[in-house]
Design a protein around this motif. Structure first.
Motif, mmCIF file in Angstrom:
data_model
loop_
_atom_site.group_PDB
_atom_site.id
_atom_site.type_symbol
_atom_site.label_atom_id
_atom_site.label_comp_id
_atom_site.label_asym_id
_atom_site.label_seq_id
_atom_site.Cartn_x
_atom_site.Cartn_y
_atom_site.Cartn_z
ATOM 1 N N GLU B 13 44.750 -54.835 -45.760
ATOM 2 C CA GLU B 13 45.299 -55.917 -46.564
ATOM 3 C C GLU B 13 44.487 -56.137 -47.842
ATOM 4 O OE1 GLU B 13 48.276 -57.609 -46.086
ATOM 5 O OE2 GLU B 13 48.341 -55.840 -44.774
ATOM 6 N N LYS B 14 43.416 -55.357 -47.953
ATOM 7 C CA LYS B 14 42.492 -55.637 -49.045
ATOM 8 C C LYS B 14 42.804 -54.812 -50.295
ATOM 9 C CE LYS B 14 37.704 -56.168 -50.143
ATOM 10 N NZ LYS B 14 36.326 -55.937 -49.922
ATOM 11 N N GLN B 15 43.114 -55.482 -51.363
ATOM 12 C CA GLN B 15 43.349 -54.823 -52.636
ATOM 13 C C GLN B 15 41.991 -54.448 -53.224
ATOM 14 O OE1 GLN B 15 46.620 -54.464 -53.575
ATOM 15 N NE2 GLN B 15 45.981 -53.156 -55.281
ATOM 16 N N ILE B 16 41.807 -53.192 -53.552
ATOM 17 C CA ILE B 16 40.484 -52.794 -54.056
ATOM 18 C C ILE B 16 40.542 -52.315 -55.502
ATOM 19 C CG2 ILE B 16 38.458 -51.353 -53.650
ATOM 20 C CD1 ILE B 16 39.306 -51.245 -50.712
ATOM 21 N N LEU B 17 41.515 -51.465 -55.817
ATOM 22 C CA LEU B 17 41.638 -51.024 -57.205
ATOM 23 C C LEU B 17 42.727 -51.849 -57.887
ATOM 24 C CD1 LEU B 17 41.400 -47.127 -56.839
ATOM 25 C CD2 LEU B 17 39.562 -48.816 -57.103
ATOM 26 N N ASN B 18 42.376 -52.411 -59.026
ATOM 27 C CA ASN B 18 43.284 -53.359 -59.678
ATOM 28 C C ASN B 18 43.750 -52.920 -61.053
ATOM 29 O OD1 ASN B 18 43.153 -55.433 -57.601
ATOM 30 N ND2 ASN B 18 41.001 -55.569 -58.187
ATOM 31 N N GLY B 37 30.237 -52.029 -54.089
ATOM 32 C CA GLY B 37 31.501 -52.622 -53.651
ATOM 33 C C GLY B 37 32.525 -52.787 -54.753
ATOM 34 N N SER B 38 32.272 -52.220 -55.929
ATOM 35 C CA SER B 38 33.215 -52.429 -57.020
ATOM 36 C C SER B 38 34.438 -51.511 -56.912
ATOM 37 C CB SER B 38 32.513 -52.237 -58.370
ATOM 38 O OG SER B 38 31.933 -50.960 -58.415
ATOM 39 N N GLY B 39 34.343 -50.452 -56.080
ATOM 40 C CA GLY B 39 35.512 -49.605 -55.866
ATOM 41 C C GLY B 39 35.332 -48.169 -56.333
ATOM 42 N N LYS B 40 34.117 -47.751 -56.595
ATOM 43 C CA LYS B 40 33.869 -46.396 -57.105
ATOM 44 C C LYS B 40 34.260 -45.330 -56.071
ATOM 45 C CE LYS B 40 29.486 -47.320 -57.774
ATOM 46 N NZ LYS B 40 29.459 -48.696 -57.245
ATOM 47 N N SER B 41 33.756 -45.516 -54.854
ATOM 48 C CA SER B 41 34.088 -44.536 -53.809
ATOM 49 C C SER B 41 35.570 -44.586 -53.486
ATOM 50 C CB SER B 41 33.281 -44.802 -52.536
ATOM 51 O OG SER B 41 31.914 -44.584 -52.777
ATOM 52 N N THR B 42 36.131 -45.778 -53.565
ATOM 53 C CA THR B 42 37.564 -45.914 -53.307
ATOM 54 C C THR B 42 38.366 -45.097 -54.313
ATOM 55 O OG1 THR B 42 37.202 -48.122 -52.425
ATOM 56 C CG2 THR B 42 39.449 -47.573 -53.072
ATOM 57 N N HIS B 217 31.611 -45.264 -67.914
ATOM 58 C CA HIS B 217 32.526 -46.373 -67.629
ATOM 59 C C HIS B 217 31.886 -47.300 -66.616
ATOM 60 C CE1 HIS B 217 35.629 -43.799 -69.443
ATOM 61 N NE2 HIS B 217 35.124 -42.829 -68.684
ATOM 62 N N VAL B 218 32.188 -48.574 -66.792
ATOM 63 C CA VAL B 218 31.696 -49.530 -65.805
ATOM 64 C C VAL B 218 32.882 -50.044 -65.000
ATOM 65 C CG1 VAL B 218 30.505 -51.705 -65.409
ATOM 66 C CG2 VAL B 218 29.787 -50.213 -67.292
ATOM 67 N N LEU B 219 32.772 -49.861 -63.684
ATOM 68 C CA LEU B 219 33.830 -50.335 -62.790
ATOM 69 C C LEU B 219 33.355 -51.646 -62.178
ATOM 70 C CD1 LEU B 219 36.552 -49.180 -61.765
ATOM 71 C CD2 LEU B 219 35.336 -48.335 -59.776
ATOM 72 N N TYR B 220 34.236 -52.632 -62.202
ATOM 73 C CA TYR B 220 33.861 -53.926 -61.637
ATOM 74 C C TYR B 220 35.114 -54.563 -61.069
ATOM 75 C CZ TYR B 220 32.133 -58.752 -61.383
ATOM 76 O OH TYR B 220 31.797 -60.006 -60.957
ATOM 77 N N LYS B 221 35.035 -54.962 -59.837
ATOM 78 C CA LYS B 221 36.186 -55.566 -59.144
ATOM 79 C C LYS B 221 37.463 -54.729 -59.304
ATOM 80 C CE LYS B 221 34.667 -60.316 -58.820
ATOM 81 N NZ LYS B 221 34.809 -61.693 -59.295
ATOM 82 N N GLY B 222 37.279 -53.420 -59.163
ATOM 83 C CA GLY B 222 38.453 -52.551 -59.143
ATOM 84 C C GLY B 222 39.072 -52.265 -60.493
ATOM 85 N N LYS B 223 38.321 -52.570 -61.584
ATOM 86 C CA LYS B 223 38.846 -52.282 -62.924
ATOM 87 C C LYS B 223 37.747 -51.677 -63.776
ATOM 88 C CE LYS B 223 42.121 -54.939 -65.136
ATOM 89 N NZ LYS B 223 43.232 -55.886 -65.019
ATOM 90 N N ILE B 224 38.128 -50.827 -64.720
ATOM 91 C CA ILE B 224 37.133 -50.368 -65.680
ATOM 92 C C ILE B 224 37.023 -51.445 -66.751
ATOM 93 C CG2 ILE B 224 36.629 -48.676 -67.472
ATOM 94 C CD1 ILE B 224 37.725 -46.552 -65.593
ATOM 95 N N VAL B 225 35.864 -52.100 -66.782
ATOM 96 C CA VAL B 225 35.725 -53.257 -67.669
ATOM 97 C C VAL B 225 34.992 -52.912 -68.954
ATOM 98 C CG1 VAL B 225 35.878 -54.960 -65.828
ATOM 99 C CG2 VAL B 225 33.640 -53.994 -66.421
ATOM 100 N N LYS B 226 34.353 -51.751 -68.971
ATOM 101 C CA LYS B 226 33.673 -51.365 -70.192
ATOM 102 C C LYS B 226 33.534 -49.854 -70.229
ATOM 103 C CE LYS B 226 30.035 -53.263 -73.133
ATOM 104 N NZ LYS B 226 31.000 -54.030 -73.947
#
Ligand code: ATP
Ligand code: MG
Lengths: 481, 251
Positions: B13-18, B37-42, B217-226
């Motif tokens: 039920e957990k959304q990981i990549l956004n 836990g930001s979603g890199k391995s995912t 790239h910086v991944l944070y909470k399932g998004k590339i933010v930078k």
């Protein structure tokens, strides 16, 4: 013999005199089992009196015995009066080409990598272009003969080497050893006999394949292998090709006997029809296999790959009588769908400094049940006995079962017994790791399972091992996912 | 080579990549960094086709094919390789045997003949040298009883053997001592060419000293933010992730 028995015998032999001589012309015994059936079989095979007596004795013992209930297998009661105990070896129907063979079977052969010639031989297609096994077998026999090695059918041995048969028949597995062994002793059809003389190392793997008349040995097979002092032989039983048989009940007996410094290596691949996906049909395989390390420094090694049969009940064992003798048991037992296997070994340490090693790898898939049952018994006199047992179970899916029943009896304090057991599952992680390297699921399962069973496969002769690996993969096809 | 558009994925039920967007061209090296836990391995798992990860939106194109439609083994055969963060043990199967099986399955898919024993051995010897790995390790059961560093080095050896088009290295540097890090990085560099690409997931600038990325790239909470050049990694090393998290919060 008690008075009652004597009377019984008189009556039955009378019946034989009058009622059965005529029927000897027929190829088949009527359904059912009584003393007459035993006499009929013996007469059909032209056996000497002593062997008939031996059979009859076994039959009478069998009548008083009960079918064992302790194995962890379940099947409807067997009606022993509803079985035909003798039918003359039939010639296989000869087909003209492989096109006439069940395509499923051919597909299986191809997956196993069995050559066209061999496929034809196994399915009864006439092989004329190649002179095939007959000529091979003849040169083979000549070569063995030069070394004094006897390798022939059991019936042939009864005629040609009665003194050896008399001496060793039942010496390792007594006729009343168990219910199925007694039944076999009474009605055995045929089998193999092998004798390796003093100091001879058999230069090739012996296999029934090379015995022309090996076909149709029937459901009650009997094998006896004797290795005289310092002799060595490696014996292969069975083949990886699927074996179908209309006889549901199979109760074979195998006896191995090693003298001083002798060694017998016995390898089996068992692939009898296991029944369909719903558990219908399939062979009941109740086998008694035992080896006696009679002489000092002798060795017996069992290796088995069991993939077939609906029910397997089998405990190849070693009686380590000679000092410094060694017993080994390497087993891979696979069950899928509704198969049931209760298999393992017994290591009986009698002599001093005896050693035994058990490596059992069970694999269960589908709705099958797979039990390891092993006994290590160290007798009083057996000082410094050593045993190491490794019993692993691999589960595929969550509807199957794996069970381990180790029994350890130690009557001598100097014994050292080690028992290890593990249960594992094929992990999703392992499968995915393989997938990510481009290996599909079927190949992944094969790879993982073969890795798991490697220690046992390593014991098999090279070619046999390759075939056995393919067989394993084939048996488990589609059982993950 | 690889075009990811608005990729979304969940586990259970957990959304990981956004909504991930990423464009990787042949010859490039991309580094992906980000807090635990930001979603890199995912992301790596989704790209390689792991079943538990359900794609809930977006597209991925790899060499002109819709990657998300391919079975995981076919993705591998098309040229995607993932060096696992936690390599898996397979008892009784040697790396050699594993690679022989993998290589031949891949070759079959590509319509090539299986390598004969001699050619395989030759190839193996060559690649062993490249990643400075010992044959004794390759004869042992895959990853069983391997040290952390040995496992990682073995992953790079496998990569060398399979010659993928796109390699995804998930924290291949963690658990490596300084020498091993250099050896692994050297191996990766030697395998680089204008036809393949690499995505490196890492927490440390250290590795990027050896394998110089074209993009970070910086991944944070399932998004590339930078995203930025190699200097972004230095900046992260110096400042940590808080400033980025704050930027995201403000935006
Ligand atoms: N199979 C799973 N079941 C449940 N949650 C999962 C699963 N896989 C990943 N997650 C969760 O998804 C989130 C992202 O995990 P992921 O492993 O992708 O992070 P990461 O960026 O690789 O972290 P790290 O730097 O620690 O390796 C985490 O919160 C993790 O717990
Ligand atoms: Mg991670």
């Amino acid at each position: 013999m008690s008075k009652g028995n004597q009377v019984l015998e008189e009556i039955t032999s009378k019946e034989y005199e009058h009622g059965w001589t005529v029927d000897l012309e027929t190829d088949e015994a009527p359904k059912g089992l009584d003393e007459n059936t035993v006499r009929f079989i013996s007469a059909k095979k032209g056996e000497p009196e002593w062997l008939l007596e031996w059979r009859l004795k076994a039959f009478r013992l069998w009548q008083k015995m009960e079918e064992p209930k302790w194995p962890n297998v379940h099947y409807p009661p067997i009606n022993y009066q509803d079985i035909i105990y003798y039918s003359a070896p039939k010639k296989k129907a000869t087909l003209d080409s492989l096109d006439q063979v069940d395509p499923e079977l051919v597909k299986t052969f191809e997956k196993l990598g069995i050559s066209i010639t061999e496929q034809k031989r196994l399915t009864g297609v006439a092989v004329d272009a190649v002179i095939d096994s007959v000529s091979v077998a003849t040169t083979f026999k000549e070569k063995l003969g030069e070394l004094g090695i006897i390798f022939c059918s059991f019936s042939e041995a009864v005629k040609e080497h009665p003194e050896l048969i008399k001496k060793y028949l039942g010496s390792v597995v007594p006729m009343n050893d168990n219910y199925f062994a007694a039944l076999n002793a009474a009605v055995f059809s045929d089998g193999s006999f092998c004798y390796i003389p003093k100091g001879v190392r058999c230069p090739m793997e012996l296999s029934t394949y090379f015995r022309i008349n090996a076909a149709n040995t029937g459901q009650f097979e009997r094998t006896l292998i004797v290795a005289d002092e310092g002799a060595y032989v490696s014996y292969l039983e069975g083949c990886t090709a699927p074996m179908r048989d209309e006889n549901q009940l199979h109760a074979a007996v195998v006896e191995l006997y090693t003298m001083k410094d002798a060694e017998i290596k016995y390898s089996t691949v068992q692939n009898w029809y296991p029944g369909d996906k719903n558990g219908k049909g399939g062979i009941y395989n109740f086998v008694t296999k035992r080896g006696l390390c009679f002489g000092n420094h002798s060795k017996i090694s069992w290796t088995q790959v069991e993939t077939g049969s609906a029910i397997t009940w089998k405990y190849p064992s070693c009686v380590l009588k000679g000092d410094y003798s060694v017993g080994e048991f390497y087993s891979v037992a696979v069950t899928n769908n509704h198969q049931q296997a209760d298999t393992g070994t017994k290591m009986i340490h009698i002599g001093k400094n005896t050693r035994s090693r058990i490596v059992s790898k069970g694999i269960s898939a589908g709705k099958s049940q797979n039990s390891y049952r092993g006994q290590v018994h160290v007798m009083k006199r057996a000082s410094n006995a050593r045993n190491h047992s490794q019993c692993d179970s691999l589960l595929m899916g969550d509807q199957c079962g794996a069970h381990t029943f180790p029994y350890i009896d130690v009557e001598n304090n100097s014994a050292r017994i080690e028992h290890e057991a593990t249960t594992s599952k094929i992990g999703e992680d392992q499968i995915f790791y393989c997938l990510q390297r481009g290996i599909d699921e079927e190949a992944a399962v094969a790879l993982i399972v073969n890795g798991y069973a490697k220690e046992v496969f390593n014991q098999l002769p090279m070619e046999f091992a390759v075939e056995a690996q393919k067989l394993l993969a084939l048996t488990l096809e589609g059982s993950v996912g | 080579m690889l075009t990811i558009k608005n990729l979304q994925a969940k586990v259970g039920e957990k959304q990981i990549l956004n909504g991930i967007d990423l464009n990787v061209k042949a010859g490039e090296v991309h580094a992906i960094m980000g807090p635990n836990g930001s979603g890199k391995s995912t992301l790596a798992s989704v790209l390689s086709g792991r079943e538990e990860y359900e794609v809930t939106g977006g597209e991925v194109e790899f060499l002109g094919k819709n990657l998300l439609e391919l079975e995981p083994e076919d993705r591998a055969r098309e040229g995607i390789f993932m060096a696992f963060q936690y390599p898996i043990e397979i008892p009784g199967v040697s790396t050699i045997n594993f690679m022989k099986t993998a290589l031949n399955e891949i070759r079959e898919y590509r319509g090539l003949q299986a390598l004969d024993a001699v050619s395989f051995l030759q190839l193996m010897k060559e690649k062993m040298k490249l990643v400075e790995i010992d044959q004794s390790l390759l004869s042992r059961s895959l990853n069983e009883g391997f040290s952390g560093g040995e496992k990682k080095r073995n992953e790079i050896f496998q990569m060398a053997m399979l010659e993928p088009k796109l390699s995804i290295l998930d924290e291949t540097d963690s658990g490596l001592d300084i020498d091993a890090l250099r050896i692994v990085a050297n191996g990766v560099n030697k395998l680089r060419n204008k036809n393949n690409a690499t995505i490196i997931v890492t927490h440390y600038q250290r590795l990027l000293d050896y394998i110089v990325p074209d993009y970070v790239h910086v991944l944070y909470k399932g998004k590339i933010v930078k995203s930025g050049g190699k200097e972004l990694a230095l900046e992260l090393e110096a400042k940590g992730y808080d400033w980025i998290k704050n930027e995201v919060a403000v935006a």
